[in-house]
Write an enzyme that holds these catalytic residues in place. Structure first.
Site, PDB file in Angstrom:
ATOM      1  N   ASN A  67      43.785  70.566  59.949  1.00 37.63           N
ATOM      2  CA  ASN A  67      42.995  71.715  60.414  1.00 37.63           C
ATOM      3  C   ASN A  67      42.460  72.488  59.206  1.00 37.63           C
ATOM      4  OD1 ASN A  67      41.907  73.541  62.249  1.00 37.63           O
ATOM      5  ND2 ASN A  67      43.778  74.763  62.365  1.00 37.63           N
TER       6      ASN A  67
ATOM      7  N   ASP B  76      51.711  64.475  55.238  1.00 39.94           N
ATOM      8  CA  ASP B  76      52.214  65.088  56.460  1.00 39.94           C
ATOM      9  C   ASP B  76      53.659  65.514  56.189  1.00 39.94           C
ATOM     10  OD1 ASP B  76      53.340  65.497  59.017  1.00 39.94           O
ATOM     11  OD2 ASP B  76      51.686  64.328  59.872  1.00 39.94           O
TER      12      ASP B  76
ATOM     13  N   SER C  41      56.059  84.531  63.056  1.00 38.26           N
ATOM     14  CA  SER C  41      55.022  85.266  63.773  1.00 38.26           C
ATOM     15  C   SER C  41      55.627  86.375  64.614  1.00 38.26           C
ATOM     16  CB  SER C  41      54.296  84.280  64.692  1.00 38.26           C
ATOM     17  OG  SER C  41      53.533  84.984  65.638  1.00 38.26           O
TER      18      SER C  41
ATOM     19  N   TYR D  58      54.361  77.239  71.204  1.00 42.29           N
ATOM     20  CA  TYR D  58      54.082  77.624  69.817  1.00 42.29           C
ATOM     21  C   TYR D  58      55.073  78.711  69.367  1.00 42.29           C
ATOM     22  CZ  TYR D  58      52.095  80.589  66.211  1.00 42.29           C
ATOM     23  OH  TYR D  58      51.949  81.368  65.104  1.00 42.29           O
TER      24      TYR D  58
ATOM     25  N   LYS E 277      58.384  78.844  66.454  1.00 44.26           N
ATOM     26  CA  LYS E 277      58.615  79.828  65.380  1.00 44.26           C
ATOM     27  C   LYS E 277      60.034  80.380  65.487  1.00 44.26           C
ATOM     28  CE  LYS E 277      54.681  79.515  63.320  1.00 44.26           C
ATOM     29  NZ  LYS E 277      54.641  78.849  62.012  1.00 44.26           N
TER      30      LYS E 277
ATOM     31  N   TYR F 141      54.326  87.519  60.869  1.00 46.98           N
ATOM     32  CA  TYR F 141      52.961  88.027  60.704  1.00 46.98           C
ATOM     33  C   TYR F 141      52.484  88.683  61.983  1.00 46.98           C
ATOM     34  CZ  TYR F 141      52.974  84.076  57.416  1.00 46.98           C
ATOM     35  OH  TYR F 141      53.280  83.152  56.460  1.00 46.98           O
TER      36      TYR F 141
ATOM     37  N   ASN G 210      48.542  90.241  63.083  1.00 46.78           N
ATOM     38  CA  ASN G 210      47.293  89.500  63.343  1.00 46.78           C
ATOM     39  C   ASN G 210      46.446  89.380  62.065  1.00 46.78           C
ATOM     40  OD1 ASN G 210      48.271  90.354  66.038  1.00 46.78           O
ATOM     41  ND2 ASN G 210      46.387  89.406  66.738  1.00 46.78           N
TER      42      ASN G 210
ATOM     43  N   LEU H 153      40.305  86.831  68.193  1.00 42.55           N
ATOM     44  CA  LEU H 153      39.257  87.844  68.319  1.00 42.55           C
ATOM     45  C   LEU H 153      38.275  87.872  67.138  1.00 42.55           C
ATOM     46  CD1 LEU H 153      38.063  90.225  69.872  1.00 42.55           C
ATOM     47  CD2 LEU H 153      39.721  91.695  68.731  1.00 42.55           C
TER      48      LEU H 153
ATOM     49  N   GLY I 171      49.209  85.564  79.583  1.00 42.50           N
ATOM     50  CA  GLY I 171      50.133  85.500  78.442  1.00 42.50           C
ATOM     51  C   GLY I 171      49.953  86.634  77.445  1.00 42.50           C
TER      52      GLY I 171
HETATM   53  N1  UFG Z   1      40.662  89.020  72.697  1.00 43.11           N
HETATM   54  C1  UFG Z   1      39.516  89.240  73.458  1.00 43.11           C
HETATM   55  N2  UFG Z   1      38.546  88.285  73.447  1.00 43.11           N
HETATM   56  C2  UFG Z   1      38.647  87.127  72.732  1.00 43.11           C
HETATM   57  C3  UFG Z   1      39.825  86.922  71.950  1.00 43.11           C
HETATM   58  C4  UFG Z   1      40.808  87.882  71.964  1.00 43.11           C
HETATM   59  O1  UFG Z   1      39.387  90.261  74.125  1.00 43.11           O
HETATM   60  O2  UFG Z   1      37.732  86.302  72.789  1.00 43.11           O
HETATM   61  C5  UFG Z   1      41.715  90.061  72.659  1.00 43.11           C
HETATM   62  C6  UFG Z   1      43.063  89.597  73.177  1.00 43.11           C
HETATM   63  O3  UFG Z   1      43.148  89.780  74.589  1.00 43.11           O
HETATM   64  C7  UFG Z   1      44.013  90.498  72.391  1.00 43.11           C
HETATM   65  C8  UFG Z   1      43.306  90.687  71.059  1.00 43.11           C
HETATM   66  O4  UFG Z   1      41.931  90.388  71.309  1.00 43.11           O
HETATM   67  O5  UFG Z   1      44.135  91.742  73.015  1.00 43.11           O
HETATM   68  C9  UFG Z   1      43.813  89.766  69.960  1.00 43.11           C
HETATM   69  O6  UFG Z   1      43.783  88.412  70.414  1.00 43.11           O
HETATM   70  P1  UFG Z   1      43.955  87.170  69.408  1.00 43.11           P
HETATM   71  O7  UFG Z   1      43.767  85.934  70.218  1.00 43.11           O
HETATM   72  O8  UFG Z   1      43.080  87.346  68.227  1.00 43.11           O
HETATM   73  O9  UFG Z   1      45.443  87.317  68.891  1.00 43.11           O
HETATM   74  P2  UFG Z   1      46.836  87.393  69.691  1.00 43.11           P
HETATM   75  O10 UFG Z   1      47.407  88.746  69.445  1.00 43.11           O
HETATM   76  O11 UFG Z   1      46.696  86.951  71.086  1.00 43.11           O
HETATM   77  O12 UFG Z   1      47.686  86.268  68.947  1.00 43.11           O
HETATM   78  C10 UFG Z   1      47.755  86.222  67.527  1.00 43.11           C
HETATM   79  C11 UFG Z   1      47.862  84.774  67.071  1.00 43.11           C
HETATM   80  C12 UFG Z   1      49.187  84.206  67.460  1.00 43.11           C
HETATM   81  C13 UFG Z   1      50.291  85.101  66.981  1.00 43.11           C
HETATM   82  C14 UFG Z   1      50.099  86.513  67.456  1.00 43.11           C
HETATM   83  C15 UFG Z   1      51.147  87.394  66.811  1.00 43.11           C
HETATM   84  O13 UFG Z   1      46.833  83.981  67.641  1.00 43.11           O
HETATM   85  O14 UFG Z   1      49.335  82.949  66.860  1.00 43.11           O
HETATM   86  O15 UFG Z   1      48.815  86.985  67.074  1.00 43.11           O
HETATM   87  O16 UFG Z   1      51.120  88.670  67.297  1.00 43.11           O
HETATM   88  F1  UFG Z   1      51.451  84.634  67.449  1.00 43.11           F
END
Ligand code: UFG
Length: 331
Positions: free
Chosen positions: A38, A61, A127, A151, A155, A179, A181, A202, A294
């Site tokens: 990736n 790997d 995470s 996932y 962790k 971590y 975000n 996001l 989720g």
């Molecule tokens: N969101 C949107 N639209 C999108 C994408 C995200 O509204 O297209 C919102 C989500 O609902 C959330 C926020 O933006 O409220 C952040 O979403 P992300 O997908 O960017 O991040 P997450 O908090 O869901 O998850 C991330 C990582 C995970 C990690 C987690 C740790 O993707 O791997 O942070 O807190 F585990």
């Protein structure tokens, strides 16, 4: 300070590559092990372009024990930073075995090699997802709640494995870094986040909408109990996160230590969109849609432990995160 030879697994990836930059700038030598599943080999050249220092690169790997063994036999390694792993939450629900195999076996292979080759420093890429739906701010002492996806479980399990290995072999000092975000990119715009296909996260979604690669952002829900109803997260600039790894490595003492790496500040989806528009002077069209399954309402860190014990705090704010993410998208 002593300079060390550090094995960085997943060093061509998003957080790994920025950490290589921070390690090299701190005077350490870096050996990268990455299968490029990736990520791209050219990132390794960009690390050199930014820092002026090369890294030794192995395309391997990390689940393959013999191959990994070879790296340890060839180098006198002082510490391991283990990033390599699958990280897409949704995909992990579709392919649980791939996630458990890849993320758990790699941790075990490295833990085994650390004992065989007397490597006493291990920093693990964990995470905030391990906290599950807990009370904010998340503090390291909270009891972990089940996560909603494989996932997250990988962790939590890797944390547990490394904790048990360190208990059995107290020479191994472990730092588990949770971590929040990570967003943004190196300020040069040379390295950053390059998701495959349509982004799940996001910030990369926002940059691609701003670039008109995607037509509009879908904001997942505006009926959460938060400042404006949209989800709140603790966004951290990837270079701050990278520097957090150097601090963890340099301050590693006997035992197992857990640190939140975040800013301690929550930002809502709409606050992030507005900041991005203002900083970069560009419009980000969006629509409100249903909640994403989720997702939790709020997630932000208590960052006092990292400050106290590692003398590390995040320095860059939301404006820099938005500026650097956009610079990389345009690079
Ligand atoms: N969101 C949107 N639209 C999108 C994408 C995200 O509204 O297209 C919102 C989500 O609902 C959330 C926020 O933006 O409220 C952040 O979403 P992300 O997908 O960017 O991040 P997450 O908090 O869901 O998850 C991330 C990582 C995970 C990690 C987690 C740790 O993707 O791997 O942070 O807190 F585990």
């Amino acid at each position: 300070m002593t300079f060390m030879n550090i094995l960085v697994t997943g060093g061509a990836g998003f957080i790994g590559s920025h950490t290589c930059v921070a390690l090299l700038e701190a005077g350490h030598q870096v050996i990268v092990a990455d299968n490029l599943s990736n990520s791209k080999a050219e990132t390794i050249d960009k690390i050199k372009q930014i820092t002026g220092y090369g890294v030794t690169f192995y395309r391997v790997d990390v689940t393959e024990e013999e191959t990994v063994d070879n790296i340890f036999a060839n180098h006198s390694i002082d510490g391991i930073i283990h990033f390599a792993g699958y990280k897409a939450v949704g995909e992990s629900v579709e392919k649980p075995l791939a996630y458990y195999y890849n993320n758990i076996v790699s941790t075990m292979v490295l833990a085994k090699a650390s004992k065989k080759y007397c490597v006493n420093r291990f920093v693990f890429s964990s995470s905030a997802t391990v906290y599950g739906e807990n009370e904010v701010p998340f503090v390291e002492t909270l009891e972990l709640l089940p996560t909603t996806n494989p996932y997250g479980e990988t962790k939590a399990m890797s944390e547990r494995i490394l904790t048990d290995v360190s208990r059995a072999n107290p020479e191994l000092s472990v730092s588990l870094l949770r971590y929040f975000n990570p967003v943004g990119a190196h300020e040069s715009g040379l390295i950053g986040e390059e998701p495959n296909g349509i982004p799940n996260n996001l910030m990369p979604y926002v940059t691609q909408v701003a670039k008109r690669k995607l037509d509009k952002l879908r904001v997942y829900g505006n009926d959460y109990p938060t400042v404006d109803g949209t989800g709140v997260r603790d966004y951290i600039h990837v270079m701050d996160l990278a520097e957090g790894h150097v601090a963890a490595l340099n301050n590693l003492t006997e035992g197992v230590h857990i640190y939140n790496l975040g800013t301690g500040q929550g930002t809502s989806v709409l606050q992030l969109v507005v900041a991005f528009e203002q900083v970069n002077n560009i419009e980000v069209p969006y629509e409100i849609v249903d909640r994403r399954p989720g997702d939790i309402a709020e997630c932000y860190a208590d960052v006092s432990k990292a400050k106290r014990e590692l003398n590390w705090t995040a320095k860059r704010g939301i404006a820099e995160m938005c500026r650097d993410a956009w610079r990389f998208e345009n690079g």
